[in-house]
Design a protein around this motif. Structure first.
Motif, short mmCIF file in Angstrom:
data_model
loop_
_atom_site.label_atom_id
_atom_site.label_comp_id
_atom_site.label_asym_id
_atom_site.label_seq_id
_atom_site.Cartn_x
_atom_site.Cartn_y
_atom_site.Cartn_z
N ASN A 215 0.86 -1.19 0.00
CA ASN A 215 0.00 0.00 0.00
C ASN A 215 0.89 1.23 0.00
N GLY A 216 0.45 2.28 -0.65
CA GLY A 216 1.21 3.52 -0.66
C GLY A 216 2.47 3.42 -1.49
N MET A 217 3.19 4.55 -1.58
CA MET A 217 4.41 4.65 -2.38
C MET A 217 4.18 4.07 -3.78
N TRP A 218 4.98 3.10 -4.18
CA TRP A 218 4.88 2.59 -5.55
C TRP A 218 3.65 1.73 -5.77
N ALA A 219 3.07 1.22 -4.70
CA ALA A 219 1.83 0.45 -4.85
C ALA A 219 0.74 1.32 -5.48
N GLY A 220 0.63 2.56 -5.00
CA GLY A 220 -0.37 3.46 -5.55
C GLY A 220 -0.12 3.78 -7.01
N ASN A 229 0.13 -5.42 -8.91
CA ASN A 229 1.22 -5.37 -7.95
C ASN A 229 1.31 -6.69 -7.20
N ILE A 230 2.41 -7.41 -7.36
CA ILE A 230 2.51 -8.73 -6.74
C ILE A 230 2.68 -8.64 -5.22
N ALA A 231 2.96 -7.44 -4.71
CA ALA A 231 3.09 -7.27 -3.25
C ALA A 231 1.75 -7.04 -2.58
N ARG A 232 0.71 -6.76 -3.35
CA ARG A 232 -0.62 -6.52 -2.77
C ARG A 232 -1.08 -7.75 -2.00
N GLY A 233 -1.42 -7.54 -0.73
CA GLY A 233 -1.87 -8.64 0.11
C GLY A 233 -0.76 -9.44 0.75
N GLN A 234 0.48 -9.17 0.35
CA GLN A 234 1.63 -9.90 0.91
C GLN A 234 2.32 -9.10 2.01
N VAL A 235 2.36 -7.78 1.87
CA VAL A 235 2.87 -6.89 2.91
C VAL A 235 1.84 -5.79 3.10
N GLU A 236 1.65 -5.36 4.36
CA GLU A 236 0.59 -4.39 4.63
C GLU A 236 0.89 -3.04 4.00
#
Length: 362
Positions: A215-220, A229-236
């Motif tokens: 969430n936030g930074m590059w996720a947005g 985004n492969i990090a969605r749901g893996q790190v808060e």
């Protein structure tokens, strides 16, 4: 002479100009009233945005800063601005909320008319905010880290209202809104399937796994331009992803988020005064990780360096458009992100764009 003029005005019954009272609602929803536009500002973050919005002379009203997030996080950017504004090097440093060194006493001693802080600084200060306000220092919060169009526009207008630079703030807000709206339209028109994107903070070098962003930074940014985004749901919010997970996800685009980390010898160093050959070599070193050579992003040539400081500012539309062009090349065929960033600096900032802020691994 001023005293004589004042006495004459009173004798003749003339009306003296009233003070320009300033009322605004900051990004925490707090209504704040000041008796006038401040002449003395404690600036906590968003240094470039403040300079862009306030224009010539704005930096002269800054009497204290939180130095580390500028001089240590972005040292080459700091040097570029120091060459234009030598006085910033002697500004009192109030410390940094990130490291717990922020000093309310130092802030009060600087005698600012207002403290302009980022949302994350306000949250970290806690009772320190009440202490500043008890000392007669209003605290105004802006938040480009929220990475929403509404928050960017509101933050820009808050700074403009606070500093009496509403015209520049309005033009910058209009520019930002136009570019983000255009970006979203292009993504929608592309209509292609989302590509998997992996972003890693490339500060530690290939031997250590850097943070990714859920969430936030590059996720947005990834979500804005239609990436998966492969990090969605893996790190808060942020944190490293397991190497096995990254390999299993088979990302089609890899972003290595770099910056001017002079104390990190293995970092992907992008930003002011970055060297193109060095950036290429640092990116290439990441491909020596087990299994990376076979990842779709590597075999198709979609590994990119991107400036980590570009994800929370008025110029972050450029980095969104860069990633948009990576994911949807036909929809963004006529967009030149590098040229847009150079034009932004030329029109709104006192320094030229001199460095590498996005680069594809050759």
């Amino acid at each position: 002479m001023k005293r004589l003029a004042l006495l004459a005005a009173l004798t003749l019954g003339a009306t003296l100009p009233a003070s320009a009272e300033v009322t605004l609602t900051d990004l925490k929803g707090r209504s704040i009233t000041l008796p006038d536009h401040p002449d003395r500002v404690l600036l906590g973050f968003y240094y470039e945005d403040f300079i862009a919005i306030t224009g010539p002379g704005g930096i002269d009203k800054v009497v204290a800063i939180s130095r580390a997030p500028w001089a240590e996080w972005r040292p080459m950017q700091w040097e570029a601005y120091k060459a234009v504004y030598p006085m910033i090097d002697s500004l009192p440093d109030v410390g940094d909320t990130e490291t717990g060194t922020f000093s309310v006493e130092a802030a009060i001693a600087a005698a600012p008319d207002v403290a302009l802080l980022a949302g994350w600084q306000f949250d970290a200060l806690g009772e320190g905010v009440a202490q500043l306000e008890a000392a007669g220092i209003p605290v105004v919060v802006v938040d480009y880290n929220a990475q929403t169009l509404a928050a960017h526009l509101a933050s820009t207008r808050v700074i403009g209202t606070l500093m009496g630079s509403e015209d520049r703030a309005g033009k910058l807000a209009a520019l930002y809104e136009e570019r983000i709206t255009d970006t979203v339209k292009r993504v929608a028109a592309a209509g292609d399937a989302p590509k998997k994107v992996y972003v890693e903070l490339a500060r530690k070098g290939p031997a250590e796994i850097g943070n990714s962003y859920g969430n936030g930074m590059w996720a947005g940014t990834i979500e804005l331009v239609g990436g998966a985004n492969i990090a969605r749901g893996q790190v808060e919010n942020w944190g490293p992803l397991a190497p096995e997970y990254v390999l299993a996800e088979k990302p089609e685009v890899i972003l290595l988020a770099g910056s001017e980390w002079l104390s990190s010898p293995e970092a992907v160093r992008v930003g002011f005064n970055a060297d193109a050959a060095e950036v290429q070599a640092r990116m290439l070193s990441y491909l020596t990780r087990p299994g990376w050579a076979g990842l779709p992003a590597v075999t198709s040539g979609e590994v990119h360096a991107i400036y980590h400081g570009g994800a929370r500012s008025l110029s972050d539309f450029v980095f969104a458009r860069y990633l948009g062009k990576v994911l949807h090349p036909e929809a963004f065929a006529d967009v030149d992100p590098q040229a847009e960033l150079a034009a932004y600096y030329a029109e709104w900032l006192p320094i030229p764009l001199d460095g590498i802020f996005v680069q594809k691994l050759q």
